[in-house]
Design an enzyme around this catalytic site. Structure first.
Site, mmCIF file in Angstrom:
data_model
loop_
_atom_site.group_PDB
_atom_site.id
_atom_site.type_symbol
_atom_site.label_atom_id
_atom_site.label_comp_id
_atom_site.label_asym_id
_atom_site.label_seq_id
_atom_site.Cartn_x
_atom_site.Cartn_y
_atom_site.Cartn_z
ATOM 1 N N CYS A 9 -19.136 -1.341 0.960
ATOM 2 C CA CYS A 9 -18.252 -0.223 1.295
ATOM 3 C C CYS A 9 -18.885 0.538 2.455
ATOM 4 O O CYS A 9 -20.110 0.520 2.620
ATOM 5 C CB CYS A 9 -18.083 0.696 0.084
ATOM 6 S SG CYS A 9 -17.009 2.124 0.360
ATOM 7 N N HIS A 65 -16.280 4.186 -4.497
ATOM 8 C CA HIS A 65 -15.355 5.305 -4.334
ATOM 9 C C HIS A 65 -15.504 6.351 -5.429
ATOM 10 O O HIS A 65 -14.576 7.111 -5.712
ATOM 11 C CB HIS A 65 -13.907 4.814 -4.233
ATOM 12 C CG HIS A 65 -13.630 4.078 -2.963
ATOM 13 N ND1 HIS A 65 -12.378 3.645 -2.600
ATOM 14 C CD2 HIS A 65 -14.460 3.693 -1.953
ATOM 15 C CE1 HIS A 65 -12.450 3.025 -1.425
ATOM 16 N NE2 HIS A 65 -13.701 3.047 -1.025
ATOM 17 N N ASN A 99 -10.772 -3.903 -1.234
ATOM 18 C CA ASN A 99 -10.634 -2.877 -2.275
ATOM 19 C C ASN A 99 -9.710 -3.321 -3.405
ATOM 20 O O ASN A 99 -8.809 -4.132 -3.181
ATOM 21 C CB ASN A 99 -10.079 -1.589 -1.648
ATOM 22 C CG ASN A 99 -11.130 -0.814 -0.904
ATOM 23 O OD1 ASN A 99 -12.264 -0.694 -1.357
ATOM 24 N ND2 ASN A 99 -10.766 -0.293 0.261
ATOM 25 N N ARG A 131 0.834 -1.202 0.000
ATOM 26 C CA ARG A 131 0.000 0.000 0.000
ATOM 27 C C ARG A 131 0.868 1.252 0.000
ATOM 28 O O ARG A 131 0.564 2.229 -0.698
ATOM 29 C CB ARG A 131 -0.914 -0.003 1.227
ATOM 30 C CG ARG A 131 -1.740 1.279 1.362
ATOM 31 C CD ARG A 131 -2.609 1.269 2.601
ATOM 32 N NE ARG A 131 -3.371 2.500 2.699
ATOM 33 C CZ ARG A 131 -4.265 2.750 3.654
ATOM 34 N NH1 ARG A 131 -4.511 1.844 4.578
ATOM 35 N NH2 ARG A 131 -4.920 3.894 3.681
ATOM 36 N N TYR A 159 -13.846 10.711 -1.792
ATOM 37 C CA TYR A 159 -12.921 10.246 -2.824
ATOM 38 C C TYR A 159 -12.970 11.128 -4.074
ATOM 39 O O TYR A 159 -12.064 11.065 -4.907
ATOM 40 C CB TYR A 159 -13.224 8.796 -3.203
ATOM 41 C CG TYR A 159 -12.799 7.819 -2.140
ATOM 42 C CD1 TYR A 159 -11.494 7.339 -2.083
ATOM 43 C CD2 TYR A 159 -13.702 7.389 -1.177
ATOM 44 C CE1 TYR A 159 -11.095 6.459 -1.099
ATOM 45 C CE2 TYR A 159 -13.321 6.502 -0.183
ATOM 46 C CZ TYR A 159 -12.013 6.036 -0.146
ATOM 47 O OH TYR A 159 -11.628 5.166 0.841
#
Length: 421
Positions: free
Chosen positions: A164, A194, A144, A90, A244
């Site tokens: 989500c 998102h 995700n 990440r 987002y």
């Protein structure tokens, strides 16, 4: 009732456990299996999970295992919350895109594509194992990028719904501002995972009067502050965009911001060290306050609600989920996965009708859906050219030179996770 959580060694799992314990009448779990290859983390998380159940008087049994096949066998539902490559991967997703002036984020843009490429093959393998042991089990995906992963599952013929926490987060925040119970707030929530907007806020259900204009007039400053967007943007749109959307509406400003501070992954990695140390304390029998900063607020409530509805044990009749479009948004392919309000029961999730969308939103949804289609092809079939085309199609990249540079960086940073590289 048996549930399995793949990725059960996550430091976030105690939040899920706490929800299972508090909401046991809604979802009466008899056996909960936490599945994770990281045996050391799994032991710590599993120990705390058992203590939480015991303190709250939950009679269910909690089992931990690194064996996916054994863990999902005979499960009524399997929750996926895995992170291939961990926080280290990440951290890369959030940093190397910044080198060419593109947003570095783990679920969208180039970083989101990297996560999809690592994740989809692993999830599809797990889903096949679930199908072999129990073809009737529901798969609830919280991994995700949820939209792409859920689309991969559905196209492979699995019984899957994506979840989500953005919508339930808005529901809870709006309820607090309006001083009503969360269950009274129904969102006209539409878009992709998102990439969503609240185009209406109704009290009492989908037929209730839309009070979004009143909400924005009276609480616009609070809403904008939560989104980290200027109040003027929210007022001009007349809707509430997901936070987002900052990556789209304020791209260059966000890039500069991200360049001047540690990545979110670095912050979370440090937080996880502290949480794991806490979880090892045998006197701890509740989720620690620090966990609230980890992310994923209200996920446990949303997961319980969705699982209860899919398993025929009640649950809210309408929930925001990721499911197949099937004509709901007529400008998208039927097999696209959208995030909308849906009627949910034992037969699955059926999107509620959505009024015609303003081109301002429909255009971006169509663009990102095209990217997601290309991203899924790259994740399933591999190949540098497929990765390049997906990046070129993404509105946060879009330039030939950037797509070339990002493709090279993506492959270089993820080679160990890409069978074709």
């Amino acid at each position: 009732m048996k549930l399995a959580v793949v990725g059960g060694g996550s430091t976030y799992t105690p939040e899920l456990i706490d929800g299972f314990a508090r909401l046991r009448d809604t979802l009466p779990i008899e056996e909960l299996v936490l599945v994770d290859p990281a045996a050391d983390r799994l032991e710590l998380v599993g120990g705390l999970a058992r203590r939480i159940f015991a303190k709250q008087g939950h009679p269910g049994r909690i089992v931990t295992t690194s064996d996916v096949d054994a863990g999902v066998a005979d499960a009524d539902a399997v929750l996926l919350q895995l992170r291939v490559g961990g926080q280290a991967a990440r951290n890369q997703d959030e940093t190397w895109p910044l080198e060419c002036g593109c947003v570095g984020q783990e679920t969208t843009g180039a970083g989101g594509l990297a996560k999809a490429l690592r994740t989809v093959p692993v999830v599809l393998d797990i889903a096949e194992r679930v199908r072999r042991t129990n073809p009737n089990a529901w798969i609830i995906d919280f991994t995700n990028p949820v939209g792409i992963v859920t689309r991969a599952l559905l196209q492979a013929g699995h019984k899957a719904v994506g979840l989500c926490n953005v919508a339930i987060g808005f529901q809870r925040k709006f309820a607090k501002l309006l001083d009503v119970a969360p269950g009274e707030v129904h969102l006209d929530h539409v878009g992709l995972n998102h990439l969503t907007w609240e185009t209406g806020v109704r009290l009492g259900g989908p037929e209730g009067a839309d009070i979004l204009p009143k909400l924005l007039a009276e609480h616009g400053d609070a809403v904008a502050e939560d989104l980290r967007m200027p109040r003027a943007v929210v007022d001009r749109l007349g809707v509430v965009p997901s936070y987002y959307l900052r990556y789209y509406y304020q791209h260059d400003a966000v890039v500069e911001e991200l360049r001047t501070k540690p990545s979110r992954a670095a912050e979370v990695a440090e937080m996880e060290k502290q949480l794991l140390a806490m979880y090892g304390d045998p006197s701890l029998d509740e989720k620690p306050e620090l966990l609230a900063k980890r992310g994923g607020a209200f996920y446990s409530e949303a997961a319980v609600d969705l699982a209860a509805s899919l398993l025929g044990n009640g649950g809210s009749p309408y929930q925001v989920v990721n499911t197949v479009n099937n004509g709901t948004l007529p400008f998208l392919p039927d097999d696209a996965v959208i995030e909308v309000q849906a009627a949910v029961d034992g037969s699955g999730a059926r999107p509620l009708p959505v009024p015609q969308l303003d081109p301002l939103y429909a255009g971006l949804i169509a663009n990102v859906t095209a990217y997601e289609d290309l991203a899924l092809r790259a994740a399933v079939h591999g190949g540098r050219e497929r990765v390049f085309k997906a990046l070129l199609a993404h509105p946060l990249v879009g330039q030939y030179a950037y797509a070339e540079q990002l493709t090279d960086s993506l492959v270089a940073h993820n080679r160990e996770h890409l069978a074709w590289a």
